[in-house]
Write a protein that holds these residues in place. Structure first.
Motif, PDB file in Angstrom:
ATOM      1  N   ALA A   1      -7.030   3.227   0.318  1.00 36.11           N
ATOM      2  CA  ALA A   1      -5.973   3.697  -0.590  1.00 36.11           C
ATOM      3  C   ALA A   1      -6.352   3.466  -2.051  1.00 36.11           C
ATOM      4  O   ALA A   1      -5.568   3.742  -2.953  1.00 36.11           O
ATOM      5  N   LYS A   2      -7.550   2.927  -2.273  1.00 28.69           N
ATOM      6  CA  LYS A   2      -8.079   2.648  -3.624  1.00 28.69           C
ATOM      7  C   LYS A   2      -7.195   1.677  -4.409  1.00 28.69           C
ATOM      8  O   LYS A   2      -7.034   1.785  -5.622  1.00 28.69           O
ATOM      9  N   ILE A   3      -6.626   0.714  -3.708  1.00 28.34           N
ATOM     10  CA  ILE A   3      -5.843  -0.335  -4.387  1.00 28.34           C
ATOM     11  C   ILE A   3      -6.670  -1.618  -4.385  1.00 28.34           C
ATOM     12  O   ILE A   3      -7.011  -2.144  -3.325  1.00 28.34           O
TER      13      ILE A   3
ATOM     14  N   ASP B   1      -0.331  -1.124  -8.135  1.00 32.25           N
ATOM     15  CA  ASP B   1      -1.623  -0.985  -8.828  1.00 32.25           C
ATOM     16  C   ASP B   1      -2.640  -1.998  -8.343  1.00 32.25           C
ATOM     17  O   ASP B   1      -3.840  -1.767  -8.390  1.00 32.25           O
TER      18      ASP B   1
ATOM     19  N   ALA C   1      -6.323  -1.049   2.349  1.00 30.22           N
ATOM     20  CA  ALA C   1      -6.121  -1.120   0.892  1.00 30.22           C
ATOM     21  C   ALA C   1      -7.279  -0.439   0.169  1.00 30.22           C
ATOM     22  O   ALA C   1      -7.078   0.311  -0.790  1.00 30.22           O
TER      23      ALA C   1
ATOM     24  N   ILE D   1       0.852  -1.198   0.000  1.00 29.32           N
ATOM     25  CA  ILE D   1       0.000   0.000   0.000  1.00 29.32           C
ATOM     26  C   ILE D   1       0.885   1.245   0.000  1.00 29.32           C
ATOM     27  O   ILE D   1       0.665   2.183  -0.771  1.00 29.32           O
ATOM     28  N   GLN D   2       1.914   1.216   0.845  1.00 25.49           N
ATOM     29  CA  GLN D   2       2.833   2.353   0.918  1.00 25.49           C
ATOM     30  C   GLN D   2       3.531   2.614  -0.404  1.00 25.49           C
ATOM     31  O   GLN D   2       3.738   3.757  -0.794  1.00 25.49           O
ATOM     32  N   GLN D   3       3.887   1.522  -1.087  1.00 20.59           N
ATOM     33  CA  GLN D   3       4.570   1.660  -2.379  1.00 20.59           C
ATOM     34  C   GLN D   3       3.606   2.011  -3.501  1.00 20.59           C
ATOM     35  O   GLN D   3       4.018   2.193  -4.633  1.00 20.59           O
ATOM     36  N   ARG D   4       2.321   2.041  -3.178  1.00 18.32           N
ATOM     37  CA  ARG D   4       1.281   2.383  -4.144  1.00 18.32           C
ATOM     38  C   ARG D   4       1.313   1.468  -5.388  1.00 18.32           C
ATOM     39  O   ARG D   4       1.317   1.947  -6.521  1.00 18.32           O
TER      40      ARG D   4
END
Ligand code: GYE
Length: 306
Positions: A96-98, A74, A93, A69-72
């Motif tokens: 964070a919209k992942i 996809d 998650a 999540i931190q690394q964003r």
């Protein structure tokens, strides 16, 4: 330790999809084949994979997911080691919209919006197939059938469901009795250790039902060590159908294997691309599987992929 995260870029441009994948561990032949399938299909699909091995620990999986999540990334895909306790991290998650894809094993979260889809086997069905073989095998006998059970990892979907499906089928006839049941954590070493204990504590074992091939293979060593003949003195049913299991089946040491396919990689990458694009995907994708007798194993072995 958390098992470490490795990353391999596929060299694409800005549009390359990055997937964070949290694997259960390396506990079995099935898992090794599954990891290989995921890594190879990511490469083929041009998806950048950040792969993390949790060494069968939920806390390591939660750490890995937080780091994804931190690394964003996809998309996050993971094979949850146990069913319970995922809601908080899955909420993170979602916030964070992942998008998250469950692969291989299920979670018991009531809120099904926490993940996009679940790709994997029907473990209840697998347990039922194991039970059906046993019912057929003993259909002409009224004697009591003493069964010992080696369960998978405590609290995992395959352990819960393979037990439940099996129980449902054999429960219809009281001649079938599970006289001892314990976890062997899906590993060969534990399967051997627990089977040794079963052989000491339980004098008349007719059947072993092991929730995977590896535990069954460990148990075979214990049975032979006790001077008994696996497949004859004690009939053995397992699940997975990895090469070593299929070899033991062809050799007559196992009597029946219910297949569970680890080759989930290609479908996983397909689903990942779709959810990243915001396309609709089915909520559940079930793997197609078969079963093997000793003769069928002899035929299938030469072309077995894992
Ligand atoms: O059967 C076992 C592995 O989750 C289906 O995990 C998977 C199971 C598989 O350790 O061998």
């Amino acid at each position: 330790g958390s098992g470490g995260t490795t990353s391999a870029s596929s060299g694409g441009g800005d549009s390359t999809v990055t997937m964070g994948f949290s694997q259960v561990g390396a506990e079995s032949g099935w898992r090794t084949a599954n990891t290989k399938s995921v890594q190879e299909s990511a490469k083929t699909a041009g998806i950048t994979l950040k792969f993390s091995d949790a060494q069968q620990k939920q806390e390591n999986q939660i750490k890995a997911i937080r780091s994804f999540i931190q690394q964003r990334v996809d998309v996050i895909a993971f094979s949850p080691v146990v069913e319970s306790g995922w809601d908080p991290v899955l909420k993170e998650a979602q916030n964070a919209k992942i998008p998250v894809i469950l692969t291989d094993r299920a979670v018991d979260s009531k809120d099904t919006t926490l993940y996009k889809t679940f790709l994997g086997s029907d473990f209840i069905e697998e347990g039922k197939k194991a039970g059906q073989w046993l019912v057929e095998e003993y259909k002409d006998s009224t004697d009591k059938v003493n069964i010992v059970e080696l369960q998978g990892t405590t609290g995992s979907a395959p352990a819960n469901d393979r037990k439940a499906g099996f129980q449902e089928v054999i429960g219809a006839d009281t001649k079938f009795q599970i006289v001892a049941t314990q976890t062997g954590d899906f590993t060969r070493a534990k399967g051997k250790e627990v089977m040794e204990a079963f052989l000491k504590s339980t004098p008349d074992i007719d059947v072993l039902y092991a929730h995977n091939d590896d535990m069954g293979l460990g148990a075979i060593e214990a049975i032979e060590g006790a001077g008994k003949v696996p497949g004859k003195d004690i009939k053995i049913i397992t699940v997975d159908a990895v090469k070593d299991g299929m070899q033991a089946l062809a050799d007559g040491k196992i009597n029946f294997i219910v297949e569970c396919s680890p080759l989930l990689g290609p479908q996983l990458m397909d689903l990942a691309k779709k959810v990243v694009k915001g396309e609709e995907v089915p909520a559940r994708v079930v793997t197609e599987e078969t079963t093997f007798t000793q003769d069928q194993a002899k035929q299938a072995l030469p072309s077995r992929q894992y």
